[in-house]
Write an enzyme that holds these catalytic residues in place. Sequence first.
Site, PDB file in Angstrom:
ATOM      1  N   ALA A  70      10.618  45.660  22.024  1.00  0.00           N
ATOM      2  CA  ALA A  70       9.288  45.564  22.638  1.00  0.00           C
ATOM      3  C   ALA A  70       8.598  44.244  22.315  1.00  0.00           C
ATOM      4  CB  ALA A  70       8.422  46.732  22.196  1.00  0.00           C
ATOM      5  N   THR A  71       8.947  43.622  21.203  1.00  0.00           N
ATOM      6  CA  THR A  71       8.370  42.306  20.918  1.00  0.00           C
ATOM      7  C   THR A  71       8.720  41.352  22.049  1.00  0.00           C
ATOM      8  OG1 THR A  71       8.388  42.649  18.531  1.00  0.00           O
ATOM      9  CG2 THR A  71       8.430  40.357  19.302  1.00  0.00           C
ATOM     10  N   THR A 238      24.353  37.598  27.267  1.00  0.00           N
ATOM     11  CA  THR A 238      25.309  38.692  27.451  1.00  0.00           C
ATOM     12  C   THR A 238      24.704  39.994  26.939  1.00  0.00           C
ATOM     13  OG1 THR A 238      27.115  37.145  27.194  1.00  0.00           O
ATOM     14  CG2 THR A 238      27.654  39.467  26.893  1.00  0.00           C
ATOM     15  N   CYS A 324       4.692  45.935  10.495  1.00  0.00           N
ATOM     16  CA  CYS A 324       4.792  44.472  10.395  1.00  0.00           C
ATOM     17  C   CYS A 324       3.605  43.856   9.667  1.00  0.00           C
ATOM     18  CB  CYS A 324       4.988  43.820  11.759  1.00  0.00           C
ATOM     19  SG  CYS A 324       4.445  44.792  13.117  1.00  0.00           S
TER      20      CYS A 324
HETATM   21  N1  PMP Z   1       4.241  47.394  20.111  1.00  0.00           N
HETATM   22  C1  PMP Z   1       3.911  48.430  19.322  1.00  0.00           C
HETATM   23  C2  PMP Z   1       2.688  49.248  19.629  1.00  0.00           C
HETATM   24  C3  PMP Z   1       4.711  48.749  18.221  1.00  0.00           C
HETATM   25  O1  PMP Z   1       4.385  49.793  17.426  1.00  0.00           O
HETATM   26  C4  PMP Z   1       5.870  47.957  17.957  1.00  0.00           C
HETATM   27  C5  PMP Z   1       6.744  48.243  16.757  1.00  0.00           C
HETATM   28  N2  PMP Z   1       6.117  48.045  15.512  1.00  0.00           N
HETATM   29  C6  PMP Z   1       6.162  46.882  18.815  1.00  0.00           C
HETATM   30  C7  PMP Z   1       5.310  46.637  19.883  1.00  0.00           C
HETATM   31  C8  PMP Z   1       7.360  46.003  18.604  1.00  0.00           C
HETATM   32  O2  PMP Z   1       8.541  46.677  18.928  1.00  0.00           O
HETATM   33  P1  PMP Z   1       9.979  46.134  18.466  1.00  0.00           P
HETATM   34  O3  PMP Z   1      10.148  46.580  17.051  1.00  0.00           O
HETATM   35  O4  PMP Z   1      10.944  46.814  19.388  1.00  0.00           O
HETATM   36  O5  PMP Z   1       9.991  44.664  18.634  1.00  0.00           O
END
Ligand code: PMP
Length: 384
Positions: A70-71, A238, A324
Amino acid sequence: MLNFDHAASTPAHPDVIRTVAEVMEAHSGNPSSIHRSGEAASRLLDRSRGVYAAALGGVRQQEIVLTSGATESNNLAIKGTLLGRGDGRKHIVTTQIEHASVTESCLQLEQLGMETTFVPPEADGTVSAEKVLAALRPDTALVSIMHVNNEMGAIQPVEEIAQLVKQRDPKILVHVDGVQGFGRVKLELASSAIDLYSLSAHKVRGPRGVGVLYVRSGVRLFPLLTGGGQESGLRAGTENLAAIVGAAKAFRMAAEGLEQRAAKMTKLRQLLIAEVRRHDRLILTEPRFPAPHIVHFTFPGLKSQVILHTLEELGVLVSAQSACAAKTEKPSRVLSAMGLSREHATSGIRLSLGDEHTEEDIRQLVDALDKAVGLLAPLEGRKR
Ligand code: PMP
């Protein structure tokens, strides 16, 4: 150890682990190769994309962009919308309570001349649609709002906001970070006004390092990774086939079991909340619309880390702020944005539930919590 930190990451489901191993063994081909082995890998990738599209509520396969998490999905949604456009729109509206991957993407774009308005949440954790609308400008390109806050669990009215934004100016794109919402809070993406939606597999018992960006048909993004043209030219590299196929399984399970999971978690959450309320030193953070898997409280006068490590000694894993931001001793930016004092904002604890937790687990957690409060209450104030 009892794990009550499922909002940080979830344990991979055994079926997902098996699938990843099987695909790694059976498929050595690169999906872009045109020999038999490559074509088999490519077929499997296509089939998986169908599973993702179905799990997201019947969106189109072409609307699924696979990423490394998601990052990356959030970076692609935000930078991909703002970069390389010729219409002079350079303004973003987001909130003060987003995940760092959203906030930092906006701040990085500011270094390139873009502008961001960070809308504050209300005291109950909700972002008001009126305030988002009031922040819009003629040059706004993007509105980015999370579905569920990862720290205190507030569900945001993302669909209402998306519809109102589109009514005001259909050219503005609406992005939703859906990481903590997917599989826990229902959202009809296919019929919604949302253009971009980010997901992460490791929050729903899939492998780490796989994410999705849903990109509504017709939305054009500036790719951040260029090269071999994979993912319709939006994300070269890939494909991580085994993890992608495993994650498809996790997303399918998360979508299929949503109602049951949410009902079970809501019940456990109520139990837990009632127990936290018994302690007059613990102050529950109570969002107006709470997600089923997050309980958040503060223990004013004590630092989050002290509470967290005491609970760890007692056999329970929890979190202070988001994973994080956990290593910092700074006040939580989310709690501060909600108007909580520094004393409260440095003493937050997040408990997050998983789909296999039982009432017995809650009883053990409460037992540890009672002990922790007993041990820590005499220290209150000394660590300030
Ligand atoms: N958005 C939210 C709301 C999250 O809780 C997180 C994970 N801490 C992320 C983005 C980032 O996801 P990823 O660990 O897959 O990069």
